[in-house]
Design an enzyme around this catalytic site. Structure first.
Site, short mmCIF file in Angstrom:
data_model
loop_
_atom_site.label_atom_id
_atom_site.label_comp_id
_atom_site.label_asym_id
_atom_site.label_seq_id
_atom_site.Cartn_x
_atom_site.Cartn_y
_atom_site.Cartn_z
N TYR A 33 42.43 -19.89 41.04
CA TYR A 33 41.24 -20.72 40.78
C TYR A 33 40.65 -21.33 42.06
CZ TYR A 33 43.72 -20.87 36.24
OH TYR A 33 44.38 -20.56 35.08
N ARG A 63 48.01 -21.16 40.96
CA ARG A 63 46.73 -21.87 40.79
C ARG A 63 45.81 -21.82 42.02
NH1 ARG A 63 45.70 -26.51 39.56
NH2 ARG A 63 44.32 -26.16 37.81
N CYS A 73 52.52 -9.89 49.85
CA CYS A 73 51.60 -9.03 50.59
C CYS A 73 50.19 -9.07 50.03
CB CYS A 73 52.14 -7.61 50.58
SG CYS A 73 52.49 -7.08 48.91
N GLU A 74 49.61 -10.25 49.99
CA GLU A 74 48.22 -10.42 49.54
C GLU A 74 47.62 -11.54 50.37
OE1 GLU A 74 46.70 -9.57 46.13
OE2 GLU A 74 48.47 -8.64 45.21
N1 LLP Z 1 44.69 -26.88 23.35
C1 LLP Z 1 44.15 -25.66 23.51
C2 LLP Z 1 43.62 -24.97 22.34
C3 LLP Z 1 44.12 -25.07 24.78
O1 LLP Z 1 43.58 -23.88 24.93
C4 LLP Z 1 44.66 -25.75 25.90
C5 LLP Z 1 44.66 -25.15 27.23
C6 LLP Z 1 45.22 -27.02 25.68
C7 LLP Z 1 45.22 -27.56 24.40
C8 LLP Z 1 45.81 -27.82 26.78
O2 LLP Z 1 44.86 -28.14 27.75
P1 LLP Z 1 45.23 -29.20 28.90
O3 LLP Z 1 45.48 -30.52 28.24
O4 LLP Z 1 46.42 -28.72 29.61
O5 LLP Z 1 44.02 -29.22 29.76
N2 LLP Z 1 45.88 -22.25 33.57
C9 LLP Z 1 44.80 -23.21 33.68
C10 LLP Z 1 44.64 -24.04 32.44
C11 LLP Z 1 44.40 -23.23 31.18
C12 LLP Z 1 44.26 -24.08 29.95
C13 LLP Z 1 44.27 -23.25 28.71
N3 LLP Z 1 44.20 -23.99 27.50
C14 LLP Z 1 45.05 -24.07 34.91
O6 LLP Z 1 46.05 -23.86 35.60
O7 LLP Z 1 44.23 -24.92 35.24
#
Ligand code: LLP
Length: 411
Positions: free
Chosen positions: A303, A299, A332-333
């Site tokens: 991001y 992360r 190595c980045e």
């Molecule tokens: N429902 C759908 C259709 C989604 O696409 C997602 C997340 C969730 C629920 C759950 O969202 P949450 O409650 O966790 O915010 N890798 C990124 C986050 C990507 C989220 C993708 N979709 C990060 O590390 O911030």
């Protein structure tokens, strides 16, 4: 956590993911409680942390599962989630995934395009089954979050516009093989403002009212996931305010409310524990090199987001003068870092650092980059520790390569 990290590290080594299951339970109950008095389902977004033990823990409290691949559907079932609490979403489902989901009789497939609806109809016809579906609406609302995790604008690939959704519902209602029972939207992740949620819910609830008026009986109203958490000093949405906004917008509709939290359930219940390898200075700049890397928790690199990093030291040592340091991994980045200019006390070889808020999108986004084995995962429940995933060995990593016949060598 009142747990002795040194003992855990002796037992499991580092890098180590730790999850506080009592915290997960607390969060689940708080959110579920906010929906009291209404028909509701908390459908945990498995992608945030798909460990079977995590999913099972939530399932045992009554949670459903929001899945985005047939692999996640299988995981949810293997973890004991009731099949009628499983939703299968995602913009690109393969034919075999659709077929298996229909055969497994899950609650519904959440559709994201007309083309996909036609495929689902065709596959359902071949199976002689009726497909329960919901449609993901893109309400064109700016969720005011990081652009990579914003999903509810027309410029994003997700869902369909209101007018197309309407057309799809009318088609599905007429089809012998489709049963439109739900509606869905998800405007983004790490949401910290209530207004975009309120607006989006209002738009989608109005669409449901117009569907009910033409005899399309929507039974499940799915507001997606997205509830934000505190990584640093964010002001977040209280679960009750969240639920209240949804109650208000859906007034008069006889629906089961579904929400799909991932991050909210796990992020702050999880920690990545890593060991200091070395300290060094480059042109006066302090670097702390640790044994975890971007392959364990991507992360910060991906991001550029903040994760609190804390040194595990005796308090008198902690109070020694802290100075800013970049905490970096061995990959190595230059992008392999966990934090920049973090105030840390003087550190020695084998000292431990804890990276906070790592329970969601931590392990699930990990990789084997640089042929690094994935970390072990440990659950803490009522003061006891339980291994829920063994550390990945070198042999685990190469097993699938060795399993091939290597006939390319003979040519
Ligand atoms: N429902 C759908 C259709 C989604 O696409 C997602 C997340 C969730 C629920 C759950 O969202 P949450 O409650 O966790 O915010 N890798 C990124 C986050 C990507 C989220 C993708 N979709 C990060 O590390 O911030």
């Amino acid at each position: 956590m009142t747990i002795d990290l040194n003992t855990l590290v002796q037992k499991y080594d580092t890098p180590l993911y730790l999850y506080n299951f009592d915290d997960v339970a607390k969060r689940y109950r708080e959110l579920k409680g906010a929906f009291e008095g209404h028909k509701s389902l908390i459908s945990y977004a498995v992608k945030a942390n798909s460990n079977l033990a995590v999913v099972r823990h939530l399932a045992q409290m009554g949670a459903g599962a929001d899945c985005v691949s047939i692999g996640e559907v299988r995981r949810a079932l293997a973890a004991g989630v009731e099949r009628y609490k499983i939703i299968f979403s995602g913009v690109g489902k393969r034919d075999d995934e659709i077929k298996e989901a229909l055969e497994k009789e899950i609650l519904m497939l959440n559709l994201e395009s007309e083309a996909e609806m036609k495929r689902v109809e065709q596959i359902a016809r071949e199976l002689g089954k009726e497909a329960r579906i919901s449609i993901r609406v893109n309400p064109n609302i700016d969720p005011k979050t990081h652009p990579y995790i914003s999903t509810g604008l027309h410029e994003n690939k997700f869902g369909v516009e209101i007018n197309i959704a309407k057309r799809m519902y009318i088609y599905a209602k007429k089809s012998e093989y489709l049963n439109p029972i739900g509606i869905h939207f998800h405007i983004g992740s790490q949401l910290t403002e209530l207004d975009p949620i309120k607006e989006a819910t209002g738009i989608v609830a109005d669409l449901v009212r117009s569907l009910v008026a033409i005899d399309i009986d929507i039974k499940f109203f799915d507001v997606g996931g997205g509830l934000g958490v505190v990584y640093k000093d964010e002001t977040t949405i209280h679960p009750q305010s969240y639920a209240d906004v949804i109650f208000e917008a859906t007034k008069g509709l006889d629906v089961t409310l579904i929400c799909e939290p991932g991050r909210y359930m796990l992020a702050n219940a999880g920690y990545l524990v890593t060991r200091v390898l070395y300290e060094k200075k480059n042109a006066g700049k302090r670097f702390v090199i640790v044994d975890a890397a971007m392959n364990d928790l991507i992360r910060p690199s991906l991001y550029d987001v903040y994760h609190k990093i804390e040194a595990v030291k005796k308090s008198e040592e902690n109070s020694k003068e802290s100075t800013p340091a970049d905490v970096v991994g061995p990959i190595c980045e230059s992008g392999d870092f966990f934090g920049k200019n973090i105030d840390l006390p003087p550190l020695m070889h084998d000292d431990l650092l804890v990276i906070h808020s790592a329970g969601a999108y931590g392990f699930t986004m990990s990789s084997n980059y640089n042929t690094r084995g994935r970390a072990a995962e440990v659950a803490i429940s009522e003061g006891e520790d339980y291994c829920i995933r063994k550390r990945e060995s070198f042999e685990d990593q190469i097993a699938l390569e060795l399993a091939c016949d290597n006939s390319w060598q003979k040519k």
